[in-house]
Enzyme design. Structure first.
Site, PDB file in Angstrom:
ATOM      1  N   GLN A  61       0.826  -1.201   0.000  1.00  0.00           N
ATOM      2  CA  GLN A  61       0.000   0.000   0.000  1.00  0.00           C
ATOM      3  C   GLN A  61       0.863   1.256   0.000  1.00  0.00           C
ATOM      4  OE1 GLN A  61      -3.192   0.110  -0.593  1.00  0.00           O
ATOM      5  NE2 GLN A  61      -3.333   2.327  -0.455  1.00  0.00           N
TER       6      GLN A  61
ATOM      7  N   HIS B 209      -8.139  -2.481   1.481  1.00  0.00           N
ATOM      8  CA  HIS B 209      -7.414  -3.632   0.928  1.00  0.00           C
ATOM      9  C   HIS B 209      -6.561  -4.291   2.009  1.00  0.00           C
ATOM     10  CE1 HIS B 209      -8.402  -3.241  -3.333  1.00  0.00           C
ATOM     11  NE2 HIS B 209      -8.306  -1.935  -3.167  1.00  0.00           N
TER      12      HIS B 209
ATOM     13  N   GLU C  62     -15.670   4.804  -8.122  1.00  0.00           N
ATOM     14  CA  GLU C  62     -14.878   3.673  -8.586  1.00  0.00           C
ATOM     15  C   GLU C  62     -15.809   2.482  -8.791  1.00  0.00           C
ATOM     16  OE1 GLU C  62     -11.590   2.910  -5.927  1.00  0.00           O
ATOM     17  OE2 GLU C  62     -10.553   4.730  -6.579  1.00  0.00           O
TER      18      GLU C  62
ATOM     19  N   TRP D 243     -15.238  -0.196  -9.945  1.00  0.00           N
ATOM     20  CA  TRP D 243     -14.475  -1.445  -9.858  1.00  0.00           C
ATOM     21  C   TRP D 243     -14.076  -1.836  -8.444  1.00  0.00           C
ATOM     22  CZ3 TRP D 243     -12.938   3.132 -12.062  1.00  0.00           C
ATOM     23  CH2 TRP D 243     -12.015   3.880 -11.333  1.00  0.00           C
ATOM     24  N   HIS D 244     -14.345  -0.987  -7.468  1.00  0.00           N
ATOM     25  CA  HIS D 244     -13.880  -1.229  -6.093  1.00  0.00           C
ATOM     26  C   HIS D 244     -15.037  -1.766  -5.249  1.00  0.00           C
ATOM     27  CE1 HIS D 244     -11.217  -0.026  -2.573  1.00  0.00           C
ATOM     28  NE2 HIS D 244     -12.355  -0.383  -1.998  1.00  0.00           N
TER      29      HIS D 244
END
Length: 153
Positions: free
Chosen positions: A36, A64, A120, A122-123
């Site tokens: 990260q 994440h 987002e 996609w998140h």
């Protein structure tokens, strides 16, 4: 890698998508502190701190790192982690079905003022099926669901 329950739910969602002729791929899930740091620092170097903070978490604060978030794309990688992903058939399928498997679109469109992050498509964040449905049905964010404010960066 993801937490076991989240990973199992993700596998089920990918199988269901495939039954509907949608082929999905995980792009980025668990990230260590070091990863990260590298991701965030690369974004800062590329776009500057202020812009990077609109789409990337400081190391130690990324979902994440908790093993509950994943970036998803179509199997061909077209528009992976890019704004154009929101216009794909894969994004459309995900928006309609991820709550059935306990996931939410973590940073929905037009909610940057609430989440602190840009849209987002996609998140995805695992929250469990009940909470995911409670969030998706009225179209609220995780922050709105829990009636909290994000810690702004």
């Amino acid at each position: 890698m993801m937490r076991k329950e989240a990973g199992q739910a993700l596998e089920k969602s990918f199988h269901k998508a495939e039954e509907d002729d949608i082929k999905l791929a995980g792009v980025s899930a668990f990230r260590s502190q070091e990863t990260q740091e590298a991701v965030f620092n690369n974004y800062v170097e590329r776009d500057g701190l202020e812009k990077a903070k609109t789409y990337s978490a400081y190391p130690g604060t990324s979902e994440h790192q908790a093993g509950l978030a994943i970036v998803v794309s179509g199997i061909n990688g077209t528009c992976a982690a890019e704004e154009c992903f929101g216009q794909t058939k894969e994004a459309d399928w995900l928006a309609k079905h991820v709550s059935e498997f306990g996931f939410i679109i973590r940073y929905p469109e037009s909610k940057q003022e609430i989440t602190g992050y840009k849209y987002e498509a996609w998140h995805f964040r695992y929250v469990g099926i009940g909470i995911a449905r409670d969030i998706q049905a009225p179209g609220v964010t995780l922050e709105e669901y829990y009636n909290v404010q994000p810690v702004f960066k």
